[in-house]
Design a protein around this motif. Structure first.
Motif, PDB file in Angstrom:
ATOM      1  N   GLN A  39       3.968  -1.665  17.414  1.00  0.00           N
ATOM      2  CA  GLN A  39       3.677  -0.226  17.430  1.00  0.00           C
ATOM      3  C   GLN A  39       2.222   0.065  17.041  1.00  0.00           C
ATOM      4  O   GLN A  39       1.745   1.185  17.229  1.00  0.00           O
ATOM      5  N   VAL A  40       1.521  -0.918  16.496  1.00  0.00           N
ATOM      6  CA  VAL A  40       0.125  -0.732  16.089  1.00  0.00           C
ATOM      7  C   VAL A  40      -0.755  -0.596  17.328  1.00  0.00           C
ATOM      8  O   VAL A  40      -0.636  -1.374  18.282  1.00  0.00           O
ATOM      9  N   LYS A  41      -1.662   0.396  17.314  1.00  0.00           N
ATOM     10  CA  LYS A  41      -2.515   0.688  18.465  1.00  0.00           C
ATOM     11  C   LYS A  41      -3.984   0.726  18.028  1.00  0.00           C
ATOM     12  O   LYS A  41      -4.293   1.108  16.903  1.00  0.00           O
ATOM     13  N   PRO A  42      -4.899   0.377  18.924  1.00  0.00           N
ATOM     14  CA  PRO A  42      -6.328   0.493  18.610  1.00  0.00           C
ATOM     15  C   PRO A  42      -6.853   1.877  18.976  1.00  0.00           C
ATOM     16  O   PRO A  42      -6.153   2.677  19.603  1.00  0.00           O
ATOM     17  N   GLY A  43      -8.087   2.169  18.579  1.00  0.00           N
ATOM     18  CA  GLY A  43      -8.776   3.376  19.025  1.00  0.00           C
ATOM     19  C   GLY A  43      -8.160   4.670  18.543  1.00  0.00           C
ATOM     20  O   GLY A  43      -7.524   4.736  17.489  1.00  0.00           O
ATOM     21  N   LYS A  44      -8.342   5.721  19.355  1.00  0.00           N
ATOM     22  CA  LYS A  44      -7.882   7.056  18.982  1.00  0.00           C
ATOM     23  C   LYS A  44      -6.371   7.132  18.820  1.00  0.00           C
ATOM     24  O   LYS A  44      -5.865   7.838  17.939  1.00  0.00           O
ATOM     25  N   ALA A  45      -5.652   6.421  19.674  1.00  0.00           N
ATOM     26  CA  ALA A  45      -4.182   6.438  19.563  1.00  0.00           C
ATOM     27  C   ALA A  45      -3.743   5.913  18.203  1.00  0.00           C
ATOM     28  O   ALA A  45      -2.826   6.447  17.573  1.00  0.00           O
ATOM     29  N   GLY A  46      -4.422   4.873  17.733  1.00  0.00           N
ATOM     30  CA  GLY A  46      -4.099   4.326  16.424  1.00  0.00           C
ATOM     31  C   GLY A  46      -4.476   5.260  15.294  1.00  0.00           C
ATOM     32  O   GLY A  46      -3.730   5.404  14.315  1.00  0.00           O
ATOM     33  N   GLU A  47      -5.638   5.908  15.408  1.00  0.00           N
ATOM     34  CA  GLU A  47      -6.056   6.867  14.376  1.00  0.00           C
ATOM     35  C   GLU A  47      -5.075   8.033  14.280  1.00  0.00           C
ATOM     36  O   GLU A  47      -4.768   8.523  13.191  1.00  0.00           O
ATOM     37  N   GLN A  48      -4.578   8.487  15.435  1.00  0.00           N
ATOM     38  CA  GLN A  48      -3.608   9.587  15.439  1.00  0.00           C
ATOM     39  C   GLN A  48      -2.305   9.161  14.777  1.00  0.00           C
ATOM     40  O   GLN A  48      -1.699   9.926  14.026  1.00  0.00           O
ATOM     41  N   LEU A  49      -1.865   7.930  15.053  1.00  0.00           N
ATOM     42  CA  LEU A  49      -0.640   7.435  14.430  1.00  0.00           C
ATOM     43  C   LEU A  49      -0.821   7.308  12.921  1.00  0.00           C
ATOM     44  O   LEU A  49       0.062   7.682  12.142  1.00  0.00           O
ATOM     45  N   ALA A  50      -1.980   6.803  12.482  1.00  0.00           N
ATOM     46  CA  ALA A  50      -2.237   6.630  11.050  1.00  0.00           C
ATOM     47  C   ALA A  50      -2.236   7.964  10.312  1.00  0.00           C
ATOM     48  O   ALA A  50      -1.894   8.029   9.126  1.00  0.00           O
ATOM     49  N   ALA A  51      -2.636   9.048  11.006  1.00  0.00           N
ATOM     50  CA  ALA A  51      -2.703  10.374  10.379  1.00  0.00           C
ATOM     51  C   ALA A  51      -1.404  11.157  10.526  1.00  0.00           C
ATOM     52  O   ALA A  51      -1.288  12.268   9.996  1.00  0.00           O
ATOM     53  N   ALA A  52      -0.425  10.605  11.230  1.00  0.00           N
ATOM     54  CA  ALA A  52       0.824  11.323  11.483  1.00  0.00           C
ATOM     55  C   ALA A  52       1.667  11.431  10.216  1.00  0.00           C
ATOM     56  O   ALA A  52       1.544  10.623   9.286  1.00  0.00           O
ATOM     57  N   THR A  53       2.516  12.430  10.186  1.00  0.00           N
ATOM     58  CA  THR A  53       3.455  12.598   9.078  1.00  0.00           C
ATOM     59  C   THR A  53       4.722  11.819   9.384  1.00  0.00           C
ATOM     60  O   THR A  53       5.348  12.039  10.426  1.00  0.00           O
TER      61      THR A  53
END
Length: 266
Positions: free
Chosen positions: A133-147
């Motif tokens: 489920q780990v993603k690079p780039g913007k997709a990963g940043e969005q996942l890291a900031a998700a609630t």
């Protein structure tokens, strides 16, 4: 979770197959049931940063109803845990993340105690279900900031009390981090209602010692009512069977009490 340089080296060594093509091809099993078994797996992505990898794993773990015991995004380390069930105790997984030459890697290490014989394929699937489920780039940043998705844990007072009793004997220092902030709906018999300052709280009957006699190892479960629940609290009768929903506030190690706040009745 702070890592000494040696421990960090050990983590990286455990994650040596990090640059394999897939999580499944990186998976390794070492050891045996007599001395203990270690399982490792990892994934790598160009452009994946260490803080993003750790942030994503926090969200991924919580969405899978796992507990985040500790994390240090700066050093790329985290400890997550599969909660205890009737089939197994808590299963801790060490997460490590690092970036070399612009390629980020996140790895998992699961240590299984001697005597346990887990399914290798089952462990591989569980670890790779998280890591893929780990993603690079913007997709990963969005996942890291998700609630993370919030879920209510439904249990009985005696079941929860038995689990807490066992975990206090194993490691009381980890209990607050394991539960704090989680929402529980606990069903059981209340003992009585106490007035505490301007509020009210109650305790659950968690049962006695499984072997009989006085249980000096028991852990109490206490619920502090939300301000709107004053009338409900004052109307409770001793030994009444209820379901109270509240949020884990803190664990009192000295007095062996798990406290919930903002409790509301059914």
């Amino acid at each position: 979770m702070k890592c000494t340089p040696l421990f960090a080296v050990l983590l990286l060594a455990a994650a040596a197959p990090a640059f394999a093509d897939t999580c499944e091809s990186s998976f390794q099993k070492k050891g045996n049931p007599f001395k203990g078994t270690n399982f490792t797996a990892s994934v790598s992505h160009p452009g994946l940063t260490v803080p993003s990898a750790i942030g994503q794993m926090r969200v991924i773990a919580k969405n899978a109803n796992m507990d985040v015991i500790d994390e240090d995004a700066a050093s790329g380390s985290m400890l997550i845990e599969e909660p205890q069930t009737g089939l197994h105790k808590n299963l801790p997984l060490i997460v490590s993340a690092f970036n070399e030459g612009g390629t980020g890697t996140v790895a998992l290490l699961l240590k299984v105690n001697p005597g346990a014989i887990p399914s290798t394929e089952g462990v591989k699937k569980a670890m790779c279900d998280l890591l893929t489920q780990v993603k690079p780039g913007k997709a990963g940043e969005q996942l890291a900031a998700a609630t993370p998705k919030a879920s209510v844990v439904n249990t009985t007072a005696r079941e929860f009390g038995s689990r807490l009793r066992s975990q206090h004997k194993d490691n009381p220092g980890a209990m607050e981090a394991r539960y704090q902030g989680k929402e529980y709906a606990i069903t059981g018999r209340v003992i009585t209602v106490f007035k505490d300052g301007n509020g009210y709280n109650t305790g659950f009957d968690v049962g006695g010692n499984p072997s009989g006699g006085i249980d000096f190892d028991s852990v109490a479960i206490s619920c502090r009512f939300a301000p709107s629940q004053t009338a409900y609290a004052m109307a409770l009768r001793p030994k009444e069977n209820v379901t109270l929903k509240g949020v884990i506030d803190h664990y009192d190690q000295n007095n062996r009490v798990m406290w919930l706040r903002d409790c509301k009745g059914n």
